[in-house]
Design an enzyme around this catalytic site. Structure first.
Site, PDB file in Angstrom:
ATOM      1  N   CYS A   1     -15.708 -23.513  65.607  1.00 37.00           N
ATOM      2  CA  CYS A   1     -14.302 -23.663  66.011  1.00 37.00           C
ATOM      3  C   CYS A   1     -14.036 -24.965  66.759  1.00 37.00           C
ATOM      4  O   CYS A   1     -12.883 -25.359  66.918  1.00 37.00           O
ATOM      5  CB  CYS A   1     -13.882 -22.475  66.864  1.00 37.00           C
ATOM      6  SG  CYS A   1     -14.187 -20.918  66.030  1.00 37.00           S
TER       7      CYS A   1
ATOM      8  N   ASN B   1      -7.619 -16.330  64.234  1.00 30.92           N
ATOM      9  CA  ASN B   1      -8.555 -17.424  64.518  1.00 30.92           C
ATOM     10  C   ASN B   1      -8.967 -18.070  63.186  1.00 30.92           C
ATOM     11  O   ASN B   1      -9.610 -17.428  62.361  1.00 30.92           O
ATOM     12  CB  ASN B   1      -9.766 -16.839  65.255  1.00 30.92           C
ATOM     13  CG  ASN B   1     -10.814 -17.879  65.599  1.00 30.92           C
ATOM     14  OD1 ASN B   1     -10.806 -18.998  65.092  1.00 30.92           O
ATOM     15  ND2 ASN B   1     -11.738 -17.496  66.464  1.00 30.92           N
TER      16      ASN B   1
ATOM     17  N   HIS C   1      -7.873 -23.825  71.397  1.00 32.58           N
ATOM     18  CA  HIS C   1      -8.324 -23.123  70.189  1.00 32.58           C
ATOM     19  C   HIS C   1      -7.735 -21.714  70.219  1.00 32.58           C
ATOM     20  O   HIS C   1      -7.757 -21.038  71.239  1.00 32.58           O
ATOM     21  CB  HIS C   1      -9.853 -23.070  70.180  1.00 32.58           C
ATOM     22  CG  HIS C   1     -10.399 -22.168  69.124  1.00 32.58           C
ATOM     23  ND1 HIS C   1      -9.968 -22.214  67.817  1.00 32.58           N
ATOM     24  CD2 HIS C   1     -11.320 -21.173  69.185  1.00 32.58           C
ATOM     25  CE1 HIS C   1     -10.606 -21.295  67.116  1.00 32.58           C
ATOM     26  NE2 HIS C   1     -11.428 -20.647  67.925  1.00 32.58           N
TER      27      HIS C   1
HETATM   28  C1  LIG Z   1     -13.564  -9.237  70.186  1.00 27.65           C
HETATM   29  C2  LIG Z   1     -12.631  -8.903  71.342  1.00 27.65           C
HETATM   30  C3  LIG Z   1     -11.186  -8.915  70.881  1.00 27.65           C
HETATM   31  C4  LIG Z   1     -12.970  -7.502  71.820  1.00 27.65           C
HETATM   32  O1  LIG Z   1     -12.142  -7.198  72.928  1.00 27.65           O
HETATM   33  P1  LIG Z   1     -12.807  -6.564  74.253  1.00 27.65           P
HETATM   34  O2  LIG Z   1     -11.685  -6.286  75.157  1.00 27.65           O
HETATM   35  O3  LIG Z   1     -13.877  -7.534  74.720  1.00 27.65           O
HETATM   36  O4  LIG Z   1     -13.408  -5.261  73.716  1.00 27.65           O
HETATM   37  P2  LIG Z   1     -14.927  -4.749  73.715  1.00 27.65           P
HETATM   38  O5  LIG Z   1     -15.735  -5.556  72.747  1.00 27.65           O
HETATM   39  O6  LIG Z   1     -15.415  -4.679  75.141  1.00 27.65           O
HETATM   40  O7  LIG Z   1     -14.733  -3.319  73.161  1.00 27.65           O
HETATM   41  C5  LIG Z   1     -13.969  -2.345  73.828  1.00 27.65           C
HETATM   42  C6  LIG Z   1     -13.850  -1.131  72.933  1.00 27.65           C
HETATM   43  O8  LIG Z   1     -12.940  -1.433  71.864  1.00 27.65           O
HETATM   44  C7  LIG Z   1     -13.553  -1.111  70.629  1.00 27.65           C
HETATM   45  N1  LIG Z   1     -13.042  -1.995  69.600  1.00 27.65           N
HETATM   46  C8  LIG Z   1     -13.538  -3.194  69.199  1.00 27.65           C
HETATM   47  N2  LIG Z   1     -12.769  -3.674  68.207  1.00 27.65           N
HETATM   48  C9  LIG Z   1     -11.795  -2.780  67.988  1.00 27.65           C
HETATM   49  C10 LIG Z   1     -10.709  -2.727  67.093  1.00 27.65           C
HETATM   50  N3  LIG Z   1     -10.460  -3.721  66.207  1.00 27.65           N
HETATM   51  N4  LIG Z   1      -9.872  -1.671  67.156  1.00 27.65           N
HETATM   52  C11 LIG Z   1     -10.079  -0.682  68.023  1.00 27.65           C
HETATM   53  N5  LIG Z   1     -11.098  -0.676  68.898  1.00 27.65           N
HETATM   54  C12 LIG Z   1     -11.951  -1.712  68.881  1.00 27.65           C
HETATM   55  C13 LIG Z   1     -15.026  -1.279  70.867  1.00 27.65           C
HETATM   56  O9  LIG Z   1     -15.777  -0.563  69.918  1.00 27.65           O
HETATM   57  C14 LIG Z   1     -15.168  -0.732  72.263  1.00 27.65           C
HETATM   58  O10 LIG Z   1     -15.190   0.679  72.189  1.00 27.65           O
HETATM   59  P3  LIG Z   1     -16.162   1.520  73.150  1.00 27.65           P
HETATM   60  O11 LIG Z   1     -15.671   1.220  74.533  1.00 27.65           O
HETATM   61  O12 LIG Z   1     -15.926   2.902  72.681  1.00 27.65           O
HETATM   62  O13 LIG Z   1     -17.535   0.991  72.891  1.00 27.65           O
HETATM   63  C15 LIG Z   1     -12.817  -9.910  72.512  1.00 27.65           C
HETATM   64  O14 LIG Z   1     -14.049  -9.684  73.144  1.00 27.65           O
HETATM   65  C16 LIG Z   1     -12.782 -11.336  72.074  1.00 27.65           C
HETATM   66  O15 LIG Z   1     -11.770 -11.839  71.589  1.00 27.65           O
HETATM   67  N6  LIG Z   1     -13.897 -12.075  72.286  1.00 27.65           N
HETATM   68  C17 LIG Z   1     -13.986 -13.452  71.869  1.00 27.65           C
HETATM   69  C18 LIG Z   1     -14.287 -13.483  70.403  1.00 27.65           C
HETATM   70  C19 LIG Z   1     -13.979 -14.788  69.779  1.00 27.65           C
HETATM   71  O16 LIG Z   1     -13.064 -15.466  70.168  1.00 27.65           O
HETATM   72  N7  LIG Z   1     -14.739 -15.130  68.732  1.00 27.65           N
HETATM   73  C20 LIG Z   1     -14.541 -16.323  68.020  1.00 27.65           C
HETATM   74  C21 LIG Z   1     -15.131 -17.443  68.758  1.00 27.65           C
HETATM   75  S1  LIG Z   1     -14.470 -18.951  68.233  1.00 27.65           S
END
Ligand SMILES: CC(C)(COP(=O)(O)OP(=O)(O)OC[C@H]1O[C@@H](n2cnc3c(N)ncnc32)[C@H](O)[C@@H]1OP(=O)(O)O)[C@@H](O)C(=O)NCCC(=O)NCCS
Length: 328
Positions: free
Chosen positions: A115, A285, A255
């Protein structure tokens, strides 16, 4: 050459017509529009149709940028295509784009920095132009990420979309253009976002494909923290280097990964919401395409005026991060 900077002379973008909405994802995995919207800010993302490939969108974005810059493709000396989703392994997508555009004088290549690829490209083009190695450079970020997304993994499949953006750079007066640019990486965090299969380490086979090894794997919440820290630190560093402060920034284009990441970085930098650009709701993204698409949308909407200070910051798989500060 102290009296010259590299400036952005024209921008362009392009994306597929296909749209994948949160409602459609609700039918594919256990998720909800409400979860996706509140946790990421994303409402829809563009998705290439079968048969569409990365360089098609890159060429359209680049052609727009060249037209706006009023530069003939034959004048381009350096063509950098930032992508983690190339048309094919050999030759570079850069060379494929070069042939399509007729940019026959350019040194063309791909740049793999996930990215951060577009800001890596701007930083390298800036150096090449300031040292006199190149006069005009074309930097493109182009991705068809949806081909590498596992649509059974709700943790990643809601995030990514497709598209391309481009910028033409060339020499400008020293009081304008790129004032500061910095790129960094830390390979110790490589497993935070990676695709294990399909290269020489785990060559593509029926087995790797059945196991989904070519799909992106991600540790979302660890990456979230790295993203906020790295983007805010590098932004502060380049502002310091240019002798400027966050108050001086007219437009911050981060980004587009997650609205909560954008809000956290803007909060740390003290840049209020009306100076922060976000299109995450519409595009998700798009990796290396995210900043150049956003930049061109801002140009088209008249959100960037002459003399405005534009701050761009990114992070991505590798992990990589970067910041570029431009006086428009
Ligand atoms: C991926 C992201 C949206 C997840 O959000 P989060 O608030 O960190 O959520 P978590 O990963 O802690 O998960 C929380 C819960 O939501 C659940 N969950 C994850 N994706 C889900 C979805 N699409 N729908 C519903 N629930 C979801 C998980 O399974 C977890 O459940 P649990 O508590 O029962 O285990 C967030 O971490 C993020 O954006 N991270 C950066 C990723 C990124 O930018 N990547 C590209 C890099 S350039």
């Amino acid at each position: 050459m102290a009296d010259m900077h590299a400036g952005i002379l024209g921008t362009g973008h392009s994306y597929p017509e296909g749209i994948l909405t949160n409602a459609e994802l609700e039918r594919m995995v256990e998720t909800s529009d409400d979860w996706i919207t509140t946790r990421t800010g994303i409402k829809q993302r563009r998705k290439a149709a079968p048969g569409e490939y990365t360089s098609q969108f890159a060429v359209r974005a680049a052609s727009n940028a060249l037209e706006r810059a009023r530069i003939d493709p034959a004048e381009i000396d350096l063509l950098l295509c930032a992508t983690v989703t190339p048309d094919q392994i050999l030759p570079s997508t850069g060379c494929i784009i070069q042939a399509e555009l007729g940019a026959n004088k350019a040194a063309a290549m791909d740049l793999v920095a996930a990215c951060s690829g577009f800001l890596y490209g701007l930083t390298l083009a800036d150096t090449m132009i300031r040292t006199g190695q190149s006069r005009y450079a074309l930097v493109i970020g182009a991705e068809i990420l949806t081909q590498y997304v596992d649509y059974t993994d709700r943790g990643t499949c809601v995030l990514f979309g497709d598209g391309a953006g481009a910028a033409v750079l060339g020499p400008v007066d020293a009081n304008r253009g790129i004032l500061a640019a910095r790129i960094r990486s830390d390979g110790r965090y490589l497993e935070q976002l990676y695709a294990p299969g399909g290269g020489t380490r785990r060559p593509p086979s029926a087995e790797t494909i059945a196991a989904g090894d070519h799909f992106f794997k991600m540790k979302g919440n660890e990456l979230f923290k790295v993203a906020v820290r790295s983007m805010s630190e590098i932004s502060t560093d380049i502002l310091d280097e240019a002798g400027l402060r966050a108050e001086d920034v007219d437009l911050f284009i981060p980004h587009q990964a997650n609205q909560r990441i954008t809000d956290a970085v803007a909060g740390k930098l003290n840049v209020d919401n009306d100076r922060v650009y976000s299109n995450i709701a519409m595009h998700g993204n798009t990796s290396s395409a995210s900043i150049p698409i956003a930049l061109d949308e801002c140009v088209e909407a008249g959100r960037i005026k002459e003399n405005d200070l534009v701050l761009m910051a990114s992070f991505g798989g590798g992990v990589t991060w970067g910041g570029v500060l431009v006086r428009w």
